[in-house]
Scaffold this motif. Structure first.
Motif, PDB file in Angstrom:
ATOM      1  N   GLN A  33     -48.459  11.495 -13.543  1.00  0.00           N
ATOM      2  CA  GLN A  33     -49.762  11.839 -14.106  1.00  0.00           C
ATOM      3  C   GLN A  33     -50.421  10.548 -14.611  1.00  0.00           C
ATOM      4  O   GLN A  33     -49.973   9.972 -15.601  1.00  0.00           O
ATOM      5  CB  GLN A  33     -49.601  12.821 -15.264  1.00  0.00           C
ATOM      6  CG  GLN A  33     -49.399  14.256 -14.818  1.00  0.00           C
ATOM      7  CD  GLN A  33     -50.680  14.880 -14.296  1.00  0.00           C
ATOM      8  OE1 GLN A  33     -51.711  14.857 -14.937  1.00  0.00           O
ATOM      9  NE2 GLN A  33     -50.613  15.458 -13.113  1.00  0.00           N
ATOM     10  N   VAL A  76     -49.162  12.020 -22.928  1.00  0.00           N
ATOM     11  CA  VAL A  76     -49.556  12.938 -21.855  1.00  0.00           C
ATOM     12  C   VAL A  76     -48.982  14.342 -22.031  1.00  0.00           C
ATOM     13  O   VAL A  76     -49.565  15.327 -21.552  1.00  0.00           O
ATOM     14  CB  VAL A  76     -49.147  12.334 -20.490  1.00  0.00           C
ATOM     15  CG1 VAL A  76     -47.643  12.178 -20.392  1.00  0.00           C
ATOM     16  CG2 VAL A  76     -49.693  13.119 -19.333  1.00  0.00           C
ATOM     17  N   ARG A 116     -50.573  19.077 -17.664  1.00  0.00           N
ATOM     18  CA  ARG A 116     -50.025  17.809 -17.164  1.00  0.00           C
ATOM     19  C   ARG A 116     -48.502  17.816 -17.263  1.00  0.00           C
ATOM     20  O   ARG A 116     -47.807  17.322 -16.362  1.00  0.00           O
ATOM     21  CB  ARG A 116     -50.600  16.628 -17.948  1.00  0.00           C
ATOM     22  CG  ARG A 116     -52.091  16.377 -17.707  1.00  0.00           C
ATOM     23  CD  ARG A 116     -52.589  15.251 -18.595  1.00  0.00           C
ATOM     24  NE  ARG A 116     -54.016  15.023 -18.464  1.00  0.00           N
ATOM     25  CZ  ARG A 116     -54.572  13.958 -17.891  1.00  0.00           C
ATOM     26  NH1 ARG A 116     -53.798  13.012 -17.371  1.00  0.00           N
ATOM     27  NH2 ARG A 116     -55.878  13.804 -17.835  1.00  0.00           N
ATOM     28  N   THR A 158     -46.971  19.671 -14.331  1.00  0.00           N
ATOM     29  CA  THR A 158     -46.926  18.882 -13.095  1.00  0.00           C
ATOM     30  C   THR A 158     -45.784  17.878 -13.130  1.00  0.00           C
ATOM     31  O   THR A 158     -45.084  17.675 -12.125  1.00  0.00           O
ATOM     32  CB  THR A 158     -48.266  18.159 -12.882  1.00  0.00           C
ATOM     33  OG1 THR A 158     -49.312  19.141 -12.765  1.00  0.00           O
ATOM     34  CG2 THR A 158     -48.239  17.306 -11.622  1.00  0.00           C
ATOM     35  N   ILE A 159     -45.576  17.258 -14.286  1.00  0.00           N
ATOM     36  CA  ILE A 159     -44.437  16.347 -14.427  1.00  0.00           C
ATOM     37  C   ILE A 159     -43.136  17.103 -14.209  1.00  0.00           C
ATOM     38  O   ILE A 159     -42.207  16.613 -13.556  1.00  0.00           O
ATOM     39  CB  ILE A 159     -44.464  15.677 -15.818  1.00  0.00           C
ATOM     40  CG1 ILE A 159     -45.666  14.729 -15.932  1.00  0.00           C
ATOM     41  CG2 ILE A 159     -43.169  14.911 -16.071  1.00  0.00           C
ATOM     42  CD1 ILE A 159     -45.907  14.201 -17.329  1.00  0.00           C
ATOM     43  N   TYR A 183     -55.222  13.688 -25.118  1.00  0.00           N
ATOM     44  CA  TYR A 183     -55.057  14.623 -23.996  1.00  0.00           C
ATOM     45  C   TYR A 183     -55.363  16.046 -24.431  1.00  0.00           C
ATOM     46  O   TYR A 183     -56.015  16.806 -23.702  1.00  0.00           O
ATOM     47  CB  TYR A 183     -53.631  14.538 -23.444  1.00  0.00           C
ATOM     48  CG  TYR A 183     -53.322  13.231 -22.769  1.00  0.00           C
ATOM     49  CD1 TYR A 183     -53.624  13.028 -21.419  1.00  0.00           C
ATOM     50  CD2 TYR A 183     -52.738  12.188 -23.478  1.00  0.00           C
ATOM     51  CE1 TYR A 183     -53.338  11.823 -20.802  1.00  0.00           C
ATOM     52  CE2 TYR A 183     -52.458  10.978 -22.871  1.00  0.00           C
ATOM     53  CZ  TYR A 183     -52.763  10.793 -21.535  1.00  0.00           C
ATOM     54  OH  TYR A 183     -52.501   9.597 -20.927  1.00  0.00           O
TER      55      TYR A 183
END
Length: 313
Positions: free
Chosen positions: A120, A149, A155, A158-159, A217
């Protein structure tokens, strides 16, 4: 002692040493790689430990380099921890956040490092919110990027997906299990994201005054505006003119709450709060691990704190 008894004594001593060795291998300080049935993962700090444990399940052994409740920014590694990095099957870290971990991975990690910043792209430290004169020093230390993040659940999901793929490479027989757990976690993080969006949809205020700018974020995701007393480095001492400027902005935005963190002294936040007639409250960046519960419960506690402070309906 007779000469004949010497072999028996030697055998007993050898057995004792082997027993001690077996106990040591089972201890928490056992080196990474000690369990051939699990993937040995070293996580640089708590949110990455949370991801690795949730996605890895009982197929991984996770070691967190940062002690619970300790400030992870300035982590220094002892020789045992450097050895854990060297022996791990996978090292999950965020490049630029902890220089000592970066150095250990560069020198001893080989191709086993998994840099979540490569999954990301990080925000510019000056993107959004209020950045002010005097904050350049900490931006230079982080390369001008905001590392926090994990405070955007989408996010982090996704990590987690990419981490599942990397764990599957390390242990192909369990790749499907890692993918399934990542999918489950993504659903939970998706619900958390929906709760934040709904919970912060209608509020009297959108500005959050924080002790340091760890919440960029989160602010970006939920259309809030972050006003930081200090920048990305939590222990930076703000200049008097900065305190005066934050107090002026807090009055302009009619802030009722000045936020501080569990791992940082509340004195600066309390100073601003007294100046503007506001109260203080904890907003947890979760980087050192929650006092109880896990990432999800800490994020929900943050949501309730924000709803109260911003007068959300």
């Amino acid at each position: 002692m007779t000469i004949r008894s010497a072999p028996r004594v030697l055998a007993a001593a050898t057995a004792a040493l082997l027993t001690l060795g077996g106990l040591a291998a089972c201890s928490d300080d056992a080196p990474a790689g000690a369990d051939p049935d699990r993937v040995d993962v070293v996580a640089a700090f708590y949110p990455l430990q949370f991801l690795a444990e949730r996605i890895g399940g009982d197929a991984v052994r996770v070691t967190n380099l940062a002690k619970p409740g300790a400030e992870p920014h300035d982590l220094e590694l002892n020789p045992r921890q450097v050895g854990q990095v060297s022996d791990a099957d996978l090292i999950v870290y965020l490049k630029g956040f902890q220089p000592a971990v970066d150095e250990a991975v560069d020198q001893n990690g080989g191709d086993r490092g998994f840099d979540v910043a490569g999954v990301q792209p990080l925000r510019d430290a000056a993107a959004g919110g209020h950045e002010h004169e005097g904050e350049a020093g900490h931006e230079e230390k982080t390369g001008g990027k905001d590392p926090h993040v994990w405070l955007d659940p989408t996010r982090l999901a996704t990590i987690g997906d990419r981490l599942a793929e990397r764990l599957g490479t390390a242990d192909p027989d369990r790749a499907a299990d890692f993918t399934a757990r990542a999918r489950t976690l993504r659903a939970e993080l998706g619900q958390l994201d929906a709760d934040y969006a709904q919970g912060l949809k209608t509020c009297q205020r959108r500005e959050i005054v924080v002790s340091h700018t760890a919440f960029g974020y989160l602010a970006e995701r939920y259309q809030l505006e972050q006003v930081g007393i200090t920048g990305l480095t939590p222990d930076t001492e703000p200049a008097p003119q900065r305190l005066a400027e934050v107090a002026r902005e807090a009055r302009e935005h009619r802030a009722t709450t000045i936020f501080f963190e569990t791992l940082v002294s509340p004195k600066v936040a309390e100073t601003v709060a007294r100046e503007v007639g506001a109260k203080t409250a904890v907003l947890d960046p979760i980087e050192g691990g929650p006092a109880g519960g896990d990432y999800l419960s800490a994020m929900r506690a943050n949501l309730q704190t924000l709803r109260t402070a911003l007068d959300c309906s």
